[in-house]
Design a protein around this motif. Structure first.
Motif: not given
Length: 283
Positions: A195-206, A150-156
């Motif tokens: 309050r809550r924090l939400y993130v959208t991540l993009g992840q590449f994995s094999i 897995v690569l470290d994900p990107m925050i979208l």
């Protein structure tokens, strides 16, 4: 770079048996993980409750837990359950004060089904621990080994929601490993926040399944290292030999090599301008 060995029939010495892992099946995945909840530390939660805005900075994959179980009605296939643990960093601004850093944990789980090539043999090694939930137990001694790269994900994207606006039925994970919790140095807020924090991540994995096999392979000769050991970082290569590989910086000797008259220099005209020019010429 060492020369690649060429295998010729007359050079073969013998055939030897080796123990290795065969990849039985693999897949690649591109996950877009939307609105993943971040469990902040107590200090970060206080900052979030009083902040004016949040900008996500980065996401770091801390650990991935894998579990392998056979598929009930599909022989040779195994279900791989993977749980990813991320450290999320974000910057928050409160009025005109300097941005403060938020730190928290995000958890994402996914599943994949791959072919594992069943085997009737029961496999035991010196690492086998009876009753161990995470080790090689008797019940899982014949399962293939799951591997995920897995690569470290990107925050979208990132957003902040009031608790009353959050989707219903949302709850914290039932179990968080102690080793993961200790990486944050502060208690995580799992409930009771405003309050809550939400993130959208993009992840590449094999993801792949591997099974132990024994193979017979031809041998040429015993492998010996060609590089001599060195306890000084500077002795890896002769300095004059290293200097001889550097191209002559011809353009650095031009009268206007750092820029034309009346204009600004393209690389700042510092001490390393000649180096930058040479590097760009050589690609």
């Amino acid at each position: 770079m060492p020369e690649q060995a060429i295998c010729r029939p007359e050079d073969l010495r013998e055939a030897v048996s080796i123990h290795t892992r065969k990849i039985t099946d693999s897949c690649k995945d591109k996950d877009c993980i939307e609105d993943l909840r971040v469990y902040l530390t107590r200090e970060s939660q206080v900052l979030l409750d009083g902040c004016a805005g949040v900008k996500a900075r980065c996401a770091e994959l801390l650990y991935a837990y894998l579990d392998v179980e056979p598929v009930a009605f599909n022989r040779n296939h195994y279900c791989i359950d993977i749980t990813f643990y991320y450290r999320i960093l974000a910057d928050t601004a409160a009025g005109r004060t300097r941005p403060a850093t938020l730190c928290g944990l995000a958890v994402f789980s996914k599943r994949a089904v791959l072919c594992g090539e069943d085997s009737s043999a029961k496999i035991f090694t010196s690492d086998t621990v009876l009753g161990s939930p995470d080790g090689l137990t008797r019940l899982s001694s014949n399962h293939p080994t799951a591997v995920v790269e897995v690569l470290d994900p990107m925050i979208l994207a990132a957003k902040v929601r009031d608790v009353c606006d959050c989707p219903g039925g949302e709850s914290a994970p039932c179990h968080l490993p102690e080793e993961i919790l200790r990486m944050f140095g502060d208690e995580l807020v799992l409930s009771g926040e405003k309050r809550r924090l939400y993130v959208t991540l993009g992840q590449f994995s094999i993801i792949r399944l591997e099974r132990d096999v024994q193979l017979v392979v031809p041998t040429l000769e015993s492998a010996l290292p060609t590089k001599e050991c060195c306890d000084n970082p500077g002795c890896a290569e002769d300095p004059c030999e290293m200097f001889s590989k550097i191209d002559f910086p011809v353009r650095a000797f031009f009268p206007k090599g750092c820029g034309s008259s009346g204009g600004s220099a393209p690389c700042g005209c510092g001490d390393n301008c000649a180096y930058r020019t040479t590097t760009s010429d050589n690609g």
